[in-house]
Motif scaffolding. Sequence first.
Motif, short mmCIF file in Angstrom:
data_model
loop_
_atom_site.label_atom_id
_atom_site.label_comp_id
_atom_site.label_asym_id
_atom_site.label_seq_id
_atom_site.Cartn_x
_atom_site.Cartn_y
_atom_site.Cartn_z
N ALA A 5 0.84 -1.21 0.00
CA ALA A 5 0.00 0.00 0.00
C ALA A 5 0.87 1.25 0.00
N VAL A 6 1.95 1.22 0.78
CA VAL A 6 2.83 2.39 0.85
C VAL A 6 3.50 2.65 -0.51
N PHE A 7 4.00 1.59 -1.12
CA PHE A 7 4.67 1.78 -2.42
C PHE A 7 3.69 2.23 -3.50
N ALA A 8 2.47 1.71 -3.45
CA ALA A 8 1.48 2.13 -4.44
C ALA A 8 1.18 3.62 -4.28
N ARG A 9 1.11 4.07 -3.01
CA ARG A 9 0.84 5.48 -2.78
C ARG A 9 2.01 6.34 -3.26
N ARG A 10 3.23 5.89 -2.97
CA ARG A 10 4.39 6.68 -3.39
C ARG A 10 4.52 6.73 -4.91
N TYR A 11 4.16 5.62 -5.54
CA TYR A 11 4.18 5.61 -7.01
C TYR A 11 3.21 6.67 -7.55
N ASP A 12 2.04 6.77 -6.94
CA ASP A 12 1.10 7.82 -7.37
C ASP A 12 1.66 9.20 -7.11
N ALA A 13 2.33 9.36 -5.96
CA ALA A 13 2.95 10.65 -5.65
C ALA A 13 4.00 10.97 -6.70
N TYR A 14 4.78 9.97 -7.07
CA TYR A 14 5.80 10.17 -8.10
C TYR A 14 5.18 10.72 -9.38
N ARG A 15 4.06 10.13 -9.75
CA ARG A 15 3.42 10.59 -10.99
C ARG A 15 2.86 12.00 -10.83
N ASN A 16 2.32 12.30 -9.64
CA ASN A 16 1.65 13.59 -9.47
C ASN A 16 2.59 14.74 -9.13
N VAL A 17 3.59 14.48 -8.28
CA VAL A 17 4.42 15.62 -7.88
C VAL A 17 5.73 15.69 -8.64
N VAL A 18 6.07 14.64 -9.38
CA VAL A 18 7.33 14.67 -10.10
C VAL A 18 7.11 14.70 -11.61
N VAL A 19 6.37 13.73 -12.11
CA VAL A 19 6.24 13.59 -13.56
C VAL A 19 5.36 14.69 -14.16
N LYS A 20 4.17 14.86 -13.58
CA LYS A 20 3.25 15.84 -14.17
C LYS A 20 3.82 17.27 -14.18
N PRO A 21 4.39 17.75 -13.06
CA PRO A 21 4.91 19.13 -13.10
C PRO A 21 5.96 19.33 -14.18
N PHE A 22 6.82 18.34 -14.40
CA PHE A 22 7.84 18.51 -15.43
C PHE A 22 7.20 18.71 -16.80
N PHE A 23 6.22 17.86 -17.12
CA PHE A 23 5.59 17.98 -18.43
C PHE A 23 4.80 19.28 -18.54
N ARG A 24 4.13 19.64 -17.45
CA ARG A 24 3.29 20.82 -17.47
C ARG A 24 4.12 22.11 -17.55
N ASP A 25 5.15 22.20 -16.68
CA ASP A 25 5.87 23.46 -16.55
C ASP A 25 6.96 23.64 -17.61
#
Length: 477
Positions: free
Chosen positions: A249-269
């Motif tokens: 559960a912890v890794f699944a949550r962190r994976y989602d965090a990775y996508r939301n706070v790391v991957v998306k901002p790079f593509f967006r900004d």
Amino acid sequence: ADEARIALDNIADRAGNLLHPTLRLGVAGLSRAGKTVFITALVHNLLHGGRLPLFSAAASGRIARTYLEEQPDDAVPRFAYESHIRTVLDERLWPQSTRAISELRLTIEYESASLFSRMLSRGRLSLDIVDYPGEWLLDLPLLDKDYATFSAEAIERARLPSRAAMAGPFLAALDAATLDAPSDETTAVQLSQSFAAYLRACRNDRTALSTLPPGRLLMPGDLEGSPALTFAPLPVDPGRSYPRGSLAAVFARRYDAYRNVVVKPFFRDHFARLDRQILLVDALQAINAGPEAVKDLETALTDILACFRPGASSWLGSLLTRRIDRILVAATKADHLHRESHRRLEAIVRRLVDDAMARARFKGANIDVIAMAAIRATREGTVNDPAGPLPVIIGTPMEGEEIGRDRFDGLRETAVFPGDLPADPGRLFDAKRPREPIRFVRFRPPRLERNAEGLTLSLPHIRLDRALEFLVGDRLA
Ligand code: GDP
């Protein structure tokens, strides 16, 4: 929120553009492909009147003035041009490679080629060069994958025979992990580190693999050690829900965090604001490592190029309002080969990106492939061999480089017969073909020559001017 943010950025960029024409040029490539060297050489040649016969604005004497200016984005690190060029010119060493995103603004004042525009005023174009790791682009596909899917694919890849030696310790750690046991940070860090170590090991010179997401585990930037980067794939059961606080559960949550706070901002900004892109490719390293590495490079390049033309229904596709209209795929370090092989290198890279190119063209991008050396560290020569004249390259190998039993001290020039690339690119994929590796020696950057008047000439290159013409030439017409 992402849509609004990108729309605002676009409005701001367009408004700025009216007053002050700019072109945002993305420079990407997998680690050590040559991004830092490319930007350093490009800026040096433009600032110091380099020899650029194929760059029409420079060749026809229409460039009036070039200078570095304050970059537009205050929160993005500046590309350390001054320190990089000093390393190259004063120490004759290669600069520190790209680790994260950086930016530099170079402004060009020019005379227009057309008489009419010339009468209006002198033109001015700011080139905003954005340098970022190509590894980060390999994260885009993760946005459409949940944790279970990502895990299944990553573990399947780790089990490939070509990766067995590197993935062993990680797979063993995975076997020992209990997915629904309460997560403790020591185990989490260990698993994540052994996963990252496996990814990094795949990038060594012998294996030279390329398709290794998540990109930030290879190139963490400033996020090293954060929870969003401390996870690994686990053999989770897609249908099952794991207890709160369990490892899964912890890794699944962190994976989602990775996508939301790391991957998306790079593509967006950053990514969504680019106008043009150069993608640098070190094909020679993959060719030397063999067919597995070549195939893997092909996969990585296809995935990377797909980012530039995402499907309209994907997260990025729905956000991209500005379309990158020119993409140049450049095989770097062509100075490691004799001129006779440059066409072959170009043909090989063309073959690697064939499908991706057809798709991008179909969707309206202008895309081209060249073989290039941003800094030419060698010159060409011929050595008389009993079998006939042999085309060689001559340069000063870096201290500690070796060929056979020769070990170099970094002081003396040496002639190297680099070997031939196959005329048929298909042969590189053939596992049964006996391999004749390219002799790949790292040379020191060249000593700058002086011309007859005693002036120091700018850094030599191979087809850097063609790259410039393709990427910015039309904006200086
Ligand atoms: P980055 O990770 O993409 O920023 O890669 P770099 O620009 O730091 O390049 C990695 C290494 O490749 C350098 O340290 C050089 O050894 C080599 N290299 C890059 N570009 C060239 C080039 O144009 N000519 C030669 N001879 N070597 C290059």
